[in-house]
Design a protein around this motif. Structure first.
Motif, PDB file in Angstrom:
ATOM      1  N   LEU A   1      51.886  34.973  97.184  1.00 35.71           N
ATOM      2  CA  LEU A   1      52.711  36.150  97.398  1.00 35.71           C
ATOM      3  C   LEU A   1      52.328  36.718  98.757  1.00 35.71           C
ATOM      4  CD1 LEU A   1      52.252  37.600  93.837  1.00 35.71           C
ATOM      5  CD2 LEU A   1      54.442  36.830  94.771  1.00 35.71           C
ATOM      6  N   HIS A   2      53.289  37.244  99.508  1.00 39.10           N
ATOM      7  CA  HIS A   2      52.931  37.852 100.777  1.00 39.10           C
ATOM      8  C   HIS A   2      53.833  39.040 101.084  1.00 39.10           C
ATOM      9  CE1 HIS A   2      55.577  34.399 101.698  1.00 39.10           C
ATOM     10  NE2 HIS A   2      55.972  35.025 102.785  1.00 39.10           N
TER      11      HIS A   2
ATOM     12  N   LEU B   1      58.369  41.751 100.197  1.00 40.85           N
ATOM     13  CA  LEU B   1      57.524  40.927  99.340  1.00 40.85           C
ATOM     14  C   LEU B   1      58.234  39.597  99.119  1.00 40.85           C
ATOM     15  CD1 LEU B   1      55.131  40.418  97.344  1.00 40.85           C
ATOM     16  CD2 LEU B   1      56.556  41.492  95.574  1.00 40.85           C
ATOM     17  N   ARG B   2      57.548  38.509  99.426  1.00 42.84           N
ATOM     18  CA  ARG B   2      58.102  37.179  99.216  1.00 42.84           C
ATOM     19  C   ARG B   2      57.169  36.351  98.341  1.00 42.84           C
ATOM     20  NH1 ARG B   2      62.470  35.949 102.551  1.00 42.84           N
ATOM     21  NH2 ARG B   2      62.779  37.398 104.297  1.00 42.84           N
ATOM     22  N   LYS B   3      57.783  35.439  97.595  1.00 43.01           N
ATOM     23  CA  LYS B   3      57.035  34.504  96.765  1.00 43.01           C
ATOM     24  C   LYS B   3      57.258  33.102  97.302  1.00 43.01           C
ATOM     25  CE  LYS B   3      56.379  32.892  91.998  1.00 43.01           C
ATOM     26  NZ  LYS B   3      56.844  33.000  90.588  1.00 43.01           N
ATOM     27  N   SER B   4      56.151  32.389  97.493  1.00 48.10           N
ATOM     28  CA  SER B   4      56.221  31.035  98.030  1.00 48.10           C
ATOM     29  C   SER B   4      55.351  30.106  97.170  1.00 48.10           C
ATOM     30  CB  SER B   4      55.713  31.017  99.473  1.00 48.10           C
ATOM     31  OG  SER B   4      56.551  31.817 100.303  1.00 48.10           O
ATOM     32  N   ALA B   5      55.541  28.798  97.229  1.00 52.92           N
ATOM     33  CA  ALA B   5      56.437  28.139  98.162  1.00 52.92           C
ATOM     34  C   ALA B   5      57.900  28.448  97.827  1.00 52.92           C
ATOM     35  CB  ALA B   5      56.207  26.627  98.119  1.00 52.92           C
ATOM     36  N   GLY B   6      58.713  28.521  98.882  1.00 50.36           N
ATOM     37  CA  GLY B   6      60.111  28.789  98.700  1.00 50.36           C
ATOM     38  C   GLY B   6      60.638  29.959  99.496  1.00 50.36           C
ATOM     39  N   PHE B   7      59.733  30.849  99.995  1.00 52.44           N
ATOM     40  CA  PHE B   7      60.137  31.937 100.891  1.00 52.44           C
ATOM     41  C   PHE B   7      61.157  32.863 100.233  1.00 52.44           C
ATOM     42  CE2 PHE B   7      61.943  33.406 105.123  1.00 52.44           C
ATOM     43  CZ  PHE B   7      60.794  34.063 105.498  1.00 52.44           C
ATOM     44  N   GLU B   8      60.990  33.102  98.925  1.00 52.48           N
ATOM     45  CA  GLU B   8      61.956  33.901  98.165  1.00 52.48           C
ATOM     46  C   GLU B   8      61.661  35.393  98.343  1.00 52.48           C
ATOM     47  OE1 GLU B   8      63.432  34.571  93.523  1.00 52.48           O
ATOM     48  OE2 GLU B   8      61.740  33.245  93.979  1.00 52.48           O
TER      49      GLU B   8
ATOM     50  N   PHE C   1      57.242  49.834  96.713  1.00 50.33           N
ATOM     51  CA  PHE C   1      57.994  49.001  95.783  1.00 50.33           C
ATOM     52  C   PHE C   1      57.084  48.561  94.645  1.00 50.33           C
ATOM     53  CE2 PHE C   1      56.808  45.821  99.117  1.00 50.33           C
ATOM     54  CZ  PHE C   1      55.988  44.993  98.354  1.00 50.33           C
ATOM     55  N   SER C   2      57.716  48.189  93.550  1.00 51.15           N
ATOM     56  CA  SER C   2      57.040  47.594  92.401  1.00 51.15           C
ATOM     57  C   SER C   2      57.949  46.498  91.871  1.00 51.15           C
ATOM     58  CB  SER C   2      56.764  48.640  91.325  1.00 51.15           C
ATOM     59  OG  SER C   2      56.110  48.055  90.210  1.00 51.15           O
ATOM     60  N   TRP C   3      57.378  45.343  91.574  1.00 48.00           N
ATOM     61  CA  TRP C   3      58.163  44.187  91.146  1.00 48.00           C
ATOM     62  C   TRP C   3      57.418  43.458  90.040  1.00 48.00           C
ATOM     63  CZ3 TRP C   3      56.741  38.870  92.068  1.00 48.00           C
ATOM     64  CH2 TRP C   3      57.724  37.942  91.707  1.00 48.00           C
ATOM     65  N   THR C   4      58.163  43.009  89.053  1.00 54.44           N
ATOM     66  CA  THR C   4      57.594  42.201  87.977  1.00 54.44           C
ATOM     67  C   THR C   4      58.250  40.830  87.990  1.00 54.44           C
ATOM     68  OG1 THR C   4      57.161  44.149  86.604  1.00 54.44           O
ATOM     69  CG2 THR C   4      57.222  42.016  85.495  1.00 54.44           C
ATOM     70  N   ASP C   5      57.440  39.806  88.097  1.00 51.75           N
ATOM     71  CA  ASP C   5      57.930  38.432  88.150  1.00 51.75           C
ATOM     72  C   ASP C   5      58.597  38.092  86.821  1.00 51.75           C
ATOM     73  OD1 ASP C   5      58.318  35.666  88.328  1.00 51.75           O
ATOM     74  OD2 ASP C   5      56.479  35.362  89.473  1.00 51.75           O
TER      75      ASP C   5
END
Length: 225
Positions: free
Chosen positions: A123-124, A143-150, A190-194
């Motif tokens: 996560l970055h 906020l991005r999730k990788s691999a995949g640059f989402e 921000f707040s995010w739940t996968d």
């Protein structure tokens, strides 16, 4: 407390793992980057000319401690010279569960695609996005999730340009299982739940900058929730 580091100068990150052309310094002249109590701060910048070397002038610096899940990560930050971009990686590991520094993974040199679309997961958060004119015109934290640059979450970026910054700003990341939250000076951004069945767990924490940004860091604290 799981890990703490005062980040007062280059000696405090002597054991950290540098990927790319990072340059170390100390801000101790009473100017920007110096805390109210007079303590110095670690200064990080790139050692290569951004115009000449392009995307290969950027770098990543990893804390060598493997961290568990369910942590609060906080540190002080201040931009000193712009333009540029600052971000952090966390929950970083090799794709498939390998250790991030396993010899089975491809070498990393600070070139961004190696981190977001290579053989590592992470996560970055990019929290100072002042590299390009379009980023400076409408400032956000991503906020991005990788691999995949989402791109999975976004919030406003309240950090001022370097010329307007006063003192050090307290950054905080919460990584609690599937939940990620980010704040600056206790302002929630921000707040995010996968929503997926397999959220990222523990892993490594790293600092990244895009040249020619020069920035000050201090007082890294990683605490169990």
């Amino acid at each position: 407390m799981i890990y703490s580091n005062p980040l007062r100068g280059p000696s405090d990150v002597a054991s950290w793992i540098a990927e790319g052309p990072v340059q170390f310094g100390t801000h101790d002249d009473g100017g920007p980057g110096r805390a109210a109590d007079g303590a110095t701060a670690l200064v990080l910048s790139g050692s290569l000319d951004a115009e000449e070397h392009g995307d290969h002038a950027h770098w990543t610096l990893w804390c060598p401690e493997l961290l568990p899940d369910h942590v609060r990560i906080s540190w002080d930050f201040r931009p000193l010279e712009e333009p540029g971009l600052a971000m952090v990686f966390f929950a970083a590991r090799g794709h498939g569960g390998e250790d991030l520094f396993s010899s089975s993974l491809s070498p990393r040199t600070g070139f961004y695609p190696q981190y977001h679309s290579g053989d590592m997961d992470a996560l970055h958060i990019s929290y100072l996005r002042h590299k390009y004119a379009s980023e400076r015109a409408f400032r956000t934290c991503n906020l991005r999730k990788s691999a995949g640059f989402e791109l999975v979450a976004q919030g406003a970026d309240p950090l001022p340009p370097a010329d307007d910054a006063e003192g050090l700003y307290r950054m905080e990341v919460i990584k609690d299982g599937p939940r990620v939250a980010f704040s600056i000076n206790e302002l929630p951004l921000f707040s995010w739940t996968d929503p997926g069945p397999d959220p990222l767990g523990g892993g490594y924490f790293g600092i990244r900058q895009m040249a020619p940004l020069k920035a000050a860091y201090r007082d890294l604290r990683i605490e169990k929730l």
